[in-house]
Write a protein that holds these residues in place. Structure first.
Motif, PDB file in Angstrom:
ATOM      1  N   SER A  44       0.848  -1.192   0.000  1.00  0.00           N
ATOM      2  CA  SER A  44       0.000   0.000   0.000  1.00  0.00           C
ATOM      3  C   SER A  44       0.886   1.245   0.000  1.00  0.00           C
ATOM      4  O   SER A  44       2.089   1.170   0.187  1.00  0.00           O
ATOM      5  CB  SER A  44      -0.924  -0.009   1.223  1.00  0.00           C
ATOM      6  OG  SER A  44      -0.152  -0.014   2.403  1.00  0.00           O
ATOM      7  N   GLY A  45       0.251   2.395  -0.186  1.00  0.00           N
ATOM      8  CA  GLY A  45       0.979   3.660  -0.217  1.00  0.00           C
ATOM      9  C   GLY A  45       1.510   3.954  -1.615  1.00  0.00           C
ATOM     10  O   GLY A  45       1.606   3.075  -2.454  1.00  0.00           O
ATOM     11  N   GLU A 127       6.644   1.862   6.622  1.00  0.00           N
ATOM     12  CA  GLU A 127       6.419   3.303   6.627  1.00  0.00           C
ATOM     13  C   GLU A 127       5.437   3.751   5.554  1.00  0.00           C
ATOM     14  O   GLU A 127       4.781   4.767   5.698  1.00  0.00           O
ATOM     15  CB  GLU A 127       7.753   4.030   6.452  1.00  0.00           C
ATOM     16  CG  GLU A 127       8.711   3.754   7.594  1.00  0.00           C
ATOM     17  CD  GLU A 127      10.095   4.345   7.372  1.00  0.00           C
ATOM     18  OE1 GLU A 127      10.285   5.086   6.385  1.00  0.00           O
ATOM     19  OE2 GLU A 127      10.974   4.057   8.182  1.00  0.00           O
ATOM     20  N   ALA A 128       5.330   3.014   4.459  1.00  0.00           N
ATOM     21  CA  ALA A 128       4.455   3.412   3.347  1.00  0.00           C
ATOM     22  C   ALA A 128       3.055   2.865   3.589  1.00  0.00           C
ATOM     23  O   ALA A 128       2.674   1.843   3.036  1.00  0.00           O
ATOM     24  CB  ALA A 128       5.014   2.906   2.023  1.00  0.00           C
ATOM     25  N   LEU A 129       2.294   3.538   4.403  1.00  0.00           N
ATOM     26  CA  LEU A 129       0.940   3.072   4.729  1.00  0.00           C
ATOM     27  C   LEU A 129      -0.127   3.972   4.126  1.00  0.00           C
ATOM     28  O   LEU A 129      -1.117   3.499   3.596  1.00  0.00           O
ATOM     29  CB  LEU A 129       0.751   3.016   6.252  1.00  0.00           C
ATOM     30  CG  LEU A 129       1.653   2.052   7.011  1.00  0.00           C
ATOM     31  CD1 LEU A 129       1.459   2.243   8.511  1.00  0.00           C
ATOM     32  CD2 LEU A 129       1.357   0.628   6.620  1.00  0.00           C
ATOM     33  N   GLY A 130       0.045   5.259   4.252  1.00  0.00           N
ATOM     34  CA  GLY A 130      -0.976   6.205   3.818  1.00  0.00           C
ATOM     35  C   GLY A 130      -0.590   6.938   2.551  1.00  0.00           C
ATOM     36  O   GLY A 130       0.364   6.582   1.868  1.00  0.00           O
ATOM     37  N   HIS A 131      -1.366   7.974   2.262  1.00  0.00           N
ATOM     38  CA  HIS A 131      -1.180   8.709   1.010  1.00  0.00           C
ATOM     39  C   HIS A 131      -1.207  10.214   1.221  1.00  0.00           C
ATOM     40  O   HIS A 131      -1.872  10.716   2.117  1.00  0.00           O
ATOM     41  CB  HIS A 131      -2.309   8.369   0.031  1.00  0.00           C
ATOM     42  CG  HIS A 131      -2.290   6.966  -0.438  1.00  0.00           C
ATOM     43  ND1 HIS A 131      -1.430   6.507  -1.397  1.00  0.00           N
ATOM     44  CD2 HIS A 131      -3.036   5.895  -0.075  1.00  0.00           C
ATOM     45  CE1 HIS A 131      -1.645   5.224  -1.612  1.00  0.00           C
ATOM     46  NE2 HIS A 131      -2.617   4.835  -0.816  1.00  0.00           N
ATOM     47  N   LYS A 132      -0.518  10.905   0.309  1.00  0.00           N
ATOM     48  CA  LYS A 132      -0.640  12.350   0.203  1.00  0.00           C
ATOM     49  C   LYS A 132      -1.940  12.639  -0.546  1.00  0.00           C
ATOM     50  O   LYS A 132      -2.429  11.799  -1.309  1.00  0.00           O
ATOM     51  CB  LYS A 132       0.548  12.918  -0.579  1.00  0.00           C
ATOM     52  CG  LYS A 132       1.876  12.674   0.087  1.00  0.00           C
ATOM     53  CD  LYS A 132       3.007  13.105  -0.820  1.00  0.00           C
ATOM     54  CE  LYS A 132       4.335  12.723  -0.199  1.00  0.00           C
ATOM     55  NZ  LYS A 132       5.436  12.833  -1.136  1.00  0.00           N
ATOM     56  N   PRO A 133      -2.499  13.834  -0.366  1.00  0.00           N
ATOM     57  CA  PRO A 133      -3.744  14.166  -1.076  1.00  0.00           C
ATOM     58  C   PRO A 133      -3.654  13.972  -2.595  1.00  0.00           C
ATOM     59  O   PRO A 133      -4.598  13.483  -3.209  1.00  0.00           O
ATOM     60  CB  PRO A 133      -3.990  15.630  -0.711  1.00  0.00           C
ATOM     61  CG  PRO A 133      -3.356  15.765   0.644  1.00  0.00           C
ATOM     62  CD  PRO A 133      -2.127  14.880   0.595  1.00  0.00           C
ATOM     63  N   THR A 134      -2.517  14.312  -3.204  1.00  0.00           N
ATOM     64  CA  THR A 134      -2.388  14.149  -4.658  1.00  0.00           C
ATOM     65  C   THR A 134      -2.452  12.679  -5.070  1.00  0.00           C
ATOM     66  O   THR A 134      -2.978  12.352  -6.133  1.00  0.00           O
ATOM     67  CB  THR A 134      -1.080  14.764  -5.181  1.00  0.00           C
ATOM     68  OG1 THR A 134       0.025  14.218  -4.442  1.00  0.00           O
ATOM     69  CG2 THR A 134      -1.077  16.274  -5.043  1.00  0.00           C
ATOM     70  N   GLU A 135      -1.939  11.790  -4.221  1.00  0.00           N
ATOM     71  CA  GLU A 135      -1.980  10.357  -4.520  1.00  0.00           C
ATOM     72  C   GLU A 135      -3.417   9.836  -4.449  1.00  0.00           C
ATOM     73  O   GLU A 135      -3.829   9.018  -5.268  1.00  0.00           O
ATOM     74  CB  GLU A 135      -1.084   9.592  -3.548  1.00  0.00           C
ATOM     75  CG  GLU A 135       0.382   9.938  -3.683  1.00  0.00           C
ATOM     76  CD  GLU A 135       1.243   9.416  -2.554  1.00  0.00           C
ATOM     77  OE1 GLU A 135       2.477   9.408  -2.722  1.00  0.00           O
ATOM     78  OE2 GLU A 135       0.708   9.039  -1.482  1.00  0.00           O
ATOM     79  N   VAL A 136      -4.176  10.330  -3.460  1.00  0.00           N
ATOM     80  CA  VAL A 136      -5.573   9.928  -3.306  1.00  0.00           C
ATOM     81  C   VAL A 136      -6.404  10.461  -4.472  1.00  0.00           C
ATOM     82  O   VAL A 136      -7.210   9.734  -5.063  1.00  0.00           O
ATOM     83  CB  VAL A 136      -6.131  10.400  -1.950  1.00  0.00           C
ATOM     84  CG1 VAL A 136      -7.639  10.218  -1.875  1.00  0.00           C
ATOM     85  CG2 VAL A 136      -5.452   9.648  -0.814  1.00  0.00           C
TER      86      VAL A 136
END
Length: 151
Positions: A44-45, A127-136
């Motif tokens: 993910s991420g 560490e790569a779990l979530g996203h930046k707004p641009t990725e979402v």
């Protein structure tokens, strides 16, 4: 073929959107690091968010099939919003905390000459779990585009 994939285009489009997003991440990884990392295909991420692509594709597919004024679309839309909010909020914060803990662990280990002071921790945290707004947003656009092109 599994019947629900053959008979339900909404499920198929959701999985197709996830696959395309993961493939894009894999290609970015290969072009950036000049090596093949097969684990990246399943992690993910990163850009674009496969979770966002998945839920937005399903929501749009439901909208096209059931109608955008239907309760089914409303439910799918709200679930998509929760998933994307979570990806930018809670999951991203967890990833940032994992990064800070890993850095702290490295610093403490460097200061001590002997063995790892935290052997019970095992491997470093992901560490790569979530996203930046641009990725979402990119994932959402991808999912919407896949469903739009299919319908």
């Amino acid at each position: 073929m599994i019947p629900f994939l053959r008979d339900n285009s909404v499920v198929f489009l959701g999985l197709l959107s996830w696959f395309i997003a993961q493939l894009i991440k894999f290609i970015i990884e290969v072009s950036t690091h000049r090596r093949i990392n097969w684990r990246r295909f399943f992690e993910s991420g990163g850009m674009p968010s496969s979770h966002s692509a998945f839920v937005c594709s399903i929501a749009m597919g439901i909208g096209f099939r059931e109608g955008f004024a239907s309760s089914f679309f409303a439910l799918a839309f709200m679930i998509a919003m929760v998933v994307m909010y979570d990806a930018m909020g809670v999951r991203r914060a967890a990833g940032e905390q994992a990064e800070a803990i890993n850095e702290l662990r490295e610093k403490i280990s460097e200061d001590q000459v002997e063995e790892d002071p935290f052997p019970e921790w095992g491997k470093p945290l992901r560490e790569a779990l979530g996203h930046k707004p641009t990725e979402v947003i990119s994932g959402a656009i991808l999912g919407i585009a896949v469903s739009f092109l299919a319908f």
